[in-house]
Design a protein around this motif. Structure first.
Motif, PDB file in Angstrom:
ATOM      1  N   GLN A 130       0.811  -1.219   0.000  1.00  0.00           N
ATOM      2  CA  GLN A 130       0.000   0.000   0.000  1.00  0.00           C
ATOM      3  C   GLN A 130       0.847   1.274   0.000  1.00  0.00           C
ATOM      4  O   GLN A 130       0.339   2.358  -0.302  1.00  0.00           O
ATOM      5  N   PHE A 131       2.131   1.141   0.322  1.00  0.00           N
ATOM      6  CA  PHE A 131       3.022   2.304   0.330  1.00  0.00           C
ATOM      7  C   PHE A 131       3.959   2.307  -0.887  1.00  0.00           C
ATOM      8  O   PHE A 131       4.994   2.976  -0.887  1.00  0.00           O
ATOM      9  N   ALA A 132       3.569   1.569  -1.923  1.00  0.00           N
ATOM     10  CA  ALA A 132       4.389   1.509  -3.136  1.00  0.00           C
ATOM     11  C   ALA A 132       4.581   2.905  -3.715  1.00  0.00           C
ATOM     12  O   ALA A 132       3.655   3.703  -3.805  1.00  0.00           O
ATOM     13  N   GLY A 133       5.822   3.183  -4.087  1.00  0.00           N
ATOM     14  CA  GLY A 133       6.135   4.462  -4.702  1.00  0.00           C
ATOM     15  C   GLY A 133       6.497   5.570  -3.747  1.00  0.00           C
ATOM     16  O   GLY A 133       7.033   6.608  -4.159  1.00  0.00           O
ATOM     17  N   ILE A 134       6.242   5.364  -2.437  1.00  0.00           N
ATOM     18  CA  ILE A 134       6.525   6.432  -1.466  1.00  0.00           C
ATOM     19  C   ILE A 134       7.274   5.939  -0.224  1.00  0.00           C
ATOM     20  O   ILE A 134       7.725   6.747   0.581  1.00  0.00           O
ATOM     21  N   ALA A 135       7.427   4.632  -0.049  1.00  0.00           N
ATOM     22  CA  ALA A 135       8.057   4.093   1.162  1.00  0.00           C
ATOM     23  C   ALA A 135       9.556   4.375   1.192  1.00  0.00           C
ATOM     24  O   ALA A 135      10.241   4.288   0.165  1.00  0.00           O
ATOM     25  N   LYS A 136      10.060   4.687   2.373  1.00  0.00           N
ATOM     26  CA  LYS A 136      11.486   4.979   2.518  1.00  0.00           C
ATOM     27  C   LYS A 136      12.345   3.757   2.261  1.00  0.00           C
ATOM     28  O   LYS A 136      13.503   3.881   1.864  1.00  0.00           O
ATOM     29  N   ASP A 137      11.795   2.564   2.518  1.00  0.00           N
ATOM     30  CA  ASP A 137      12.595   1.345   2.352  1.00  0.00           C
ATOM     31  C   ASP A 137      12.424   0.718   0.969  1.00  0.00           C
ATOM     32  O   ASP A 137      12.874  -0.404   0.739  1.00  0.00           O
ATOM     33  N   GLU A 138      11.791   1.439   0.050  1.00  0.00           N
ATOM     34  CA  GLU A 138      11.539   0.866  -1.268  1.00  0.00           C
ATOM     35  C   GLU A 138      12.800   0.847  -2.127  1.00  0.00           C
ATOM     36  O   GLU A 138      13.530   1.833  -2.202  1.00  0.00           O
ATOM     37  N   VAL A 139      13.029  -0.272  -2.782  1.00  0.00           N
ATOM     38  CA  VAL A 139      14.142  -0.426  -3.722  1.00  0.00           C
ATOM     39  C   VAL A 139      13.662  -0.106  -5.137  1.00  0.00           C
ATOM     40  O   VAL A 139      14.316   0.625  -5.881  1.00  0.00           O
ATOM     41  N   VAL A 140      12.521  -0.662  -5.499  1.00  0.00           N
ATOM     42  CA  VAL A 140      11.930  -0.459  -6.826  1.00  0.00           C
ATOM     43  C   VAL A 140      10.416  -0.332  -6.647  1.00  0.00           C
ATOM     44  O   VAL A 140       9.806  -1.106  -5.908  1.00  0.00           O
ATOM     45  N   ASP A 141       9.818   0.623  -7.342  1.00  0.00           N
ATOM     46  CA  ASP A 141       8.366   0.790  -7.314  1.00  0.00           C
ATOM     47  C   ASP A 141       7.710  -0.399  -8.021  1.00  0.00           C
ATOM     48  O   ASP A 141       7.934  -0.623  -9.211  1.00  0.00           O
ATOM     49  N   PRO A 142       6.876  -1.178  -7.311  1.00  0.00           N
ATOM     50  CA  PRO A 142       6.292  -2.363  -7.947  1.00  0.00           C
ATOM     51  C   PRO A 142       5.080  -2.072  -8.819  1.00  0.00           C
ATOM     52  O   PRO A 142       4.627  -2.944  -9.566  1.00  0.00           O
ATOM     53  N   ARG A 143       4.524  -0.865  -8.764  1.00  0.00           N
ATOM     54  CA  ARG A 143       3.255  -0.597  -9.448  1.00  0.00           C
ATOM     55  C   ARG A 143       3.314  -0.772 -10.969  1.00  0.00           C
ATOM     56  O   ARG A 143       2.393  -1.387 -11.534  1.00  0.00           O
ATOM     57  N   PRO A 144       4.344  -0.296 -11.660  1.00  0.00           N
ATOM     58  CA  PRO A 144       4.380  -0.567 -13.108  1.00  0.00           C
ATOM     59  C   PRO A 144       4.394  -2.055 -13.441  1.00  0.00           C
ATOM     60  O   PRO A 144       3.798  -2.488 -14.441  1.00  0.00           O
TER      61      PRO A 144
END
Length: 551
Positions: A130-144
């Protein structure tokens, strides 16, 4: 978020017209019940305990304000003025008239929504963080990548009649918030040592009657081959999955029967026919998908505003509680993601009224670029809120009954509709959730307990994810009476585990007291800052069992 092109809109419009004709023929007696059943299911229409139920797809949990307003209008016009968000980030209508469903689908199509493949033995809605694209711990945005999977799987001609339903989850962060280990396929995006994008592919996870944790079928899949590799997995399942027994028809049973090595071998063998074929992704296709998820036009937030926000947290206890539990750090300084709680004791977990939908749609436009996220914990998220606007947002959410500062606590209960609605349920689940929330409503006590996931299912299908709750509750039927089985130690995060049944089941009225005893053991035996799950794993199952079943 993704916007339909002419192909998408044409497909959905034609599907509505097709189903309208099928419904007309069914109501006229020209289609029998058995003929109509698979048709209605793949358009999201169930027949439940008291009325039909329509499940509406929300791809990877993303909604626009316009779409949420349309859902509000639909619930008023065709239902009873509310909807229910599910653990698969979809929305269910519990009271539509069967003959109205084509009109509902037509209204959904006007705002680029549908109910295609929300049921039936096909590839269901792909879920994500639910925090895809904005999370601090994100490596790659999974939404695309979720969108590419959606396009590949929608009305796939080969996979419309699988042995059983099929669910995919994707995460691109270091923390798994998508429960990828308990899906038919779980995907984790990561960068290898050379900085190249890869997928870690898991298969054979799932809950239900036979819960299993997914196993790694390929540890480092190059991104170009995502769709062809998914196709190979589903082909192997479609060919070798059991169709003689629906209780043994999920891919997890096939993976277990073959063993992960043999299953992977068959997938690789099938993939050899698909690899580098026409479904191989290129940078153009991925870049096109990424264009639908641009960074919003965030305004700069002054350092003084950030300081004032932190000062308000120190001065206002109620605001501090809300921020601590319902507000998450953002990758952009000065912004936060805010979780709107749908866990009021007066309503079922995940329920939202039409008036609340309209209000949230307005709030999303005011505070979050018109975007709403649905969580698999059955809450909502505004993903881009400047810190100097959080106080005003909090006040407005409080007036709506959606600022309950209990996200992540014992009272943030995941719960299926249960016996109050579902024809498959053995027992009610909503009253159990409400009784627990009433028993443990003291906020200071909840905060002292720390993070605890409590999940409730009304039957073995596990729509309430009870197998991976730190505390899980399962409704069972014993000679026509409702009982409840308690399990402990489940977890859907990276240190995934399935709960262990505590012992014999309990009467409905005894459940809150049993939970109380479980919590007593935790409070007595925990070490400093130790979570419930950590204490359970350290002291063991027996300590909790002895307390609960003591004479």
């Amino acid at each position: 978020m993704y916007r339909y092109d002419s192909y998408d809109q044409t497909l959905v419009d034609e599907r509505v017209a097709q189903f309208r004709d099928q419904m007309d023929r069914y109501l006229a007696g020209k289609l029998g019940e058995e003929e109509f059943r698979p048709v209605r299911l793949q358009n999201g229409l169930y027949i439940q305990r008291h009325a039909p139920m329509l499940r509406i797809a929300i791809p990877y949990g993303m909604l626009s304000s316009d779409q949420l307003r349309a859902l509000a209008t639909i619930t008023r016009r065709y239902d009873r003025g509310y909807g229910h968000f599910t653990t698969r980030q979809n929305l269910q209508l519990n009271w539509p008239a069967q003959e109205d469903v084509p009109d509902i689908l037509a209204d959904l199509a006007k705002v680029q929504m549908h109910a295609i493949q929300t049921s039936g033995n096909c590839i269901r809605n792909t879920t994500s963080d639910q925090f895809a694209g904005i999370a601090k711990d994100e490596v790659v945005d999974p939404r695309p990548w979720c969108e590419l999977i959606r396009q590949w799987s929608t009305l796939h001609p080969e996979f419309a009649y699988l042995p059983r339903k099929f669910k995919i989850a994707v995460t691109g962060a270091t923390e798994d918030r998508a429960a990828i280990h308990v899906h038919d396929i779980g995907l984790r995006l990561f960068l290898d040592d050379a900085g190249e994008l890869r997928f870690r592919v898991l298969a054979g996870g799932g809950m239900g009657r036979t819960p299993m944790i997914g196993e790694v079928v390929r540890a480092d899949l190059p991104w170009q081959h995502l769709l062809t590799y998914l196709e190979a997995i589903v082909r192997v399942y479609n060919q070798f999955g059991r169709r003689d027994n629906k209780f043994k028809a999920r891919i997890k049973i096939l993976v277990k029967a073959l063993g992960i090595e043999e299953f992977a071998r068959r997938v690789e063998e099938e993939w050899a026919h698909l690899k580098d074929g026409p479904q191989t992704l290129n940078e153009g296709a991925v870049d096109e998908a990424k264009t639908h998820f641009p960074e919003p036009p965030r305004r700069p937030v002054a350092e003084s505003a950030i300081v004032a926000y932190e000062q308000l947290r120190q001065e206002n206890r109620a605001f501090a509680r809300f921020v601590t539990n319902n507000v998450m750090d953002h990758k952009v300084s000065g912004y936060k993601a805010v979780t709107l709680s749908l866990k009021r004791r007066e309503a079922a977990p995940g329920d939202i009224t039409a008036d609340q939908m309209d209000a949230v749609a307005d709030l999303a436009q005011t505070f979050g670029f018109g975007e709403i996220r649905v969580t698999h914990e059955q809450n909502l998220v505004l993903s881009d809120v400047p810190v100097d606007e959080i106080e005003v947002l909090w006040q407005q959410l409080d007036a709506l009954g959606m600022a309950n500062p209990t996200v992540g606590t014992l009272n943030d209960i995941i719960c299926c509709p249960g016996g109050d609605f579902c024809s498959l349920a053995n027992a009610v689940s909503i009253p159990i959730a409400q009784a627990i929330q009433e028993r443990f409503e003291d906020l200071d006590f909840l905060y002292d307990l720390g993070p605890i996931d409590l999940n409730i299912s009304g039957c073995m299908n596990a729509c309430g994810h009870h197998h991976v709750g730190n505390i899980g509750i399962l409704g069972v039927d014993k000679k026509g009476e409702e009982y409840y089985q308690i399990s402990l130690g489940g977890n859907a995060d990276d240190d995934v585990s399935l709960g262990k049944i505590l012992g014999p089941s309990f009467y409905r009225e005894d459940v809150p007291g049993v939970i109380d005893k479980v919590l007593q053991v935790y409070v007595e035996k925990r070490l400093d800052e130790e979570r419930f799950l950590d204490t359970y794993r350290r002291v063991g199952h027996q300590a909790f069992k002895e307390r609960v079943y003591a004479e």
